[in-house]
Design an enzyme around this catalytic site. Structure first.
Site, mmCIF file in Angstrom:
data_model
loop_
_atom_site.group_PDB
_atom_site.id
_atom_site.type_symbol
_atom_site.label_atom_id
_atom_site.label_comp_id
_atom_site.label_asym_id
_atom_site.label_seq_id
_atom_site.Cartn_x
_atom_site.Cartn_y
_atom_site.Cartn_z
ATOM 1 N N GLY A 46 0.890 -1.242 0.013
ATOM 2 C CA GLY A 46 -0.060 0.019 0.011
ATOM 3 C C GLY A 46 0.995 1.254 0.054
ATOM 4 O O GLY A 46 1.941 1.128 -0.553
ATOM 5 N N GLU A 47 0.367 2.422 0.516
ATOM 6 C CA GLU A 47 1.014 3.524 0.790
ATOM 7 C C GLU A 47 1.146 4.472 -0.615
ATOM 8 O O GLU A 47 1.286 5.467 -0.571
ATOM 9 C CB GLU A 47 2.440 3.531 1.231
ATOM 10 C CG GLU A 47 2.493 2.678 2.631
ATOM 11 C CD GLU A 47 3.880 2.425 3.207
ATOM 12 O OE1 GLU A 47 4.829 3.278 2.629
ATOM 13 O OE2 GLU A 47 4.220 2.318 4.239
#
Length: 387
Positions: free
Chosen positions: A354-355
Site C-alpha cells: 500500500g502507501e
C-alpha cells in the site's frame, strides 16, 4: 460538489485516440511492437482530448489515512495506533513510499481523513474549507499542535511531505454492529478527495497517484469489492499485512456477516461506502472522480485503491477512462476488482504494502508510454524506409 464533478466527467475523445493510433503507425518501430504501452498512450490521448497527450508530470501522491471500527473484531494483528505513527514516518520521509517518491521526483501529500489516534505534532497545510466539517467525533483535539500552519495552496515539493487535516470523524464505526459511516460522513469524505484532486491539479500536477494508510483497511476493501462485483467474500478477502489461517477465516466471516447485515446496493455507491467502507476508501473514490473531471490520469495503487475505483465507477462509469492500474496487488480482491473494471496492471511484483508504492514503481512506464508519442521520429522525418 459531487454532482457537479460527476457531470463534468466525459467519455474518451475518439478523435484523439484515432490520431494516437495513426501516429503510432508512422513511428520508427514495427506496428504494435510496444504492446500495452501503445494502448496506454492511446487511452491517455483520449482522456486528454489531444495527441500527443501531455506528459504525466509532475506526479503527486495523495495518501489518505483513516482507522476502522471493525479493527475491534481482531481482523489485524497490528495495533490501531500504527496508523498515526506511520503518518509521522511519512512526514519524516522514512517510509517506503517516501523512498520511491524521491526516486520518481513525486510530491507526497498525506491527508488525515479519519485517523482515530492523535497525530504527531508538526507543520500542517490545511486547505480552506476542508477542516470545518469535523463532526462530533473529532472535537476536542488539535493533532497539529503548536506548529500548525494556516490555510494555503498546495506546493508540489518532492523534498517536503505535507500533511492535510481533513478529518470527518475519528475512525469508522464497527460495521459488524452498525453502518461504518452515515451517508453525510461518506459524502464528506468523497468531497474531501475531490477537493484534494482539484488542489493538486491546480498546483500543477500532471498525474495523481493513490496512496492509503489505515490498519485493518483491507477488510472494508474486501467488503467493497464483494459488494460492487458480486464476488464471494472468500475470493475478495486476502491476508492484508499477513495473518494466520484462523485469523484469515475469521476475517472472511466478518466480511460475509457485514454484507449480510447491510445488503449494500451497488447501484447506490454512497450507500455502499457508508455501510461497509472506510473514510480513506471514500476519499480515494473522490480523488479519482476529481481527476476524471479534470481529465487528469490517476495511477491506482493496490487493493484499497481499486476498491475505491469500483465506487468511483459506480458514481460515474466514464471515470474508468482516467484510471491506470499501476500494479497487481497480492491481495486476491485486487484481481477481482481489476477484472471488473476492465483494467490490466502495468507491473506484477507480488506487492501488498500500500502507501502508493506500487503506483510509484509503475510511474516511469506511464511516462514512457506518453514520451514515445512526443519524441520518437516518424519514418518520414527520420528517413527510415518502411516495409
Amino acid at each position: 460538489m459531487l454532482e457537479t464533478t460527476i457531470a463534468a466527467i466525459r467519455p474518451a475523445d475518439e478523435a484523439a485516440m484515432a490520431a494516437a493510433r495513426e501516429l503510432h503507425g508512422r513511428l520508427t518501430k514495427p506496428a504494435g511492437s510496444l504492446g500495452a504501452l501503445e494502448d496506454l498512450s492511446v487511452r491517455l490521448a483520449g482522456l486528454a482530448g489531444a495527441c500527443p497527450p501531455p506528459l504525466p508530470e509532475p506526479a503527486a501522491v495523495a495518501i489518505f489515512a483513516g482507522d476502522h471500527g471493525v479493527h475491534a473484531q481482531g481482523v489485524s494483528p497490528w495495533p490501531q495506533e500504527v496508523t498515526g505513527q506511520m503518518i509521522g514516518n511519512f512526514l519524516a520521509g522514512g517510509a517506503v513510499v517516501n523512498a520511491f517518491a524521491r526516486q520518481a521526483g513525486a510530491s507526497v501529500t498525506v491527508v488525515d481523513v479519519g485517523v482515530a489516534t492523535p497525530l504527531p505534532t508538526g507543520p500542517i497545510a490545511d486547505p480552506a474549507g476542508l477542516d470545518d466539517r469535523a463532526g462530533p467525533d473529532r472535537a476536542g483535539s488539535d493533532p497539529a499542535g503548536p506548529d500548525r500552519a494556516g490555510p494555503g495552496p498546495a506546493v508540489l515539493d518532492p523534498a517536503v511531505p505535507r500533511l492535510v487535516v481533513a478529518s470527518v470523524r475519528r475512525g469508522t464505526r464497527d460495521f459488524t454492529v452498525t453502518a461504518a459511516l452515515t451517508r453525510d460522513e461518506a459524502l464528506a469524505a468523497v468531497q474531501t478527495g475531490i477537493r484534494i484532486a482539484d488542489e493538486l491539479i491546480d498546483a500543477g500536477a500532471g498525474i495523481l497517484l493513490t496512496g492509503d494508510m489505515g490498519i485493518g483497511n483491507t477488510t472494508p476493501a474486501a467488503a467493497l469489492i464483494a459488494a460492487f462485483t458480486g464476488a464471494d467474500p472468500l475470493d475478495a478477502t486476502g491476508r492484508g499485512t499477513g495473518i494466520d489461517d484462523p485469523t484469515y477465516a475469521h476475517k472472511v466471516a466478518v466480511v460475509r456477516s457485514a454484507l449480510a447485515r447491510h445488503s449494500p446496493d451497488p447501484a447506490d455507491p454512497l450507500g455502499v461506502l457508508a455501510a461497509v467502507g472506510g473514510l480513506e476508501h471514500a476519499a480515494l473514490a473522490g480523488l479519482i472522480l476529481g481527476a476524471a473531471a479534470r481529465r487528469t490520469p490517476v495511477l491506482l495503487d493496490g487493493v484499497i485503491a481499486v476498491s475505491a475505483a469500483l465506487a468511483a465507477v459506480a458514481f460515474a462509469p466514464a471515470a474508468v477512462g482516467a484510471m491506470v492500474a499501476g500494479h497487481r496487488s497480492a491481495e486476491p480482491g485486487a484481481t477481482v476488482a481489476l477484472r471488473h473494471l476492465g483494467l490490466d496492471p502495468l507491473i506484477d511484483l507480488g506487492l501488498r504494502l500500500g502507501e502508493g508504492t506500487g503506483a510509484l514503481l509503475a510511474l516511469p512506464v506511464v511516462t514512457g508510454a506518453v514520451r514515445v508519442l512526443h519524441e520518437v521520429a516518424t519514418f518520414d522525418s527520420a528517413g527510415v524506409a518502411e516495409k
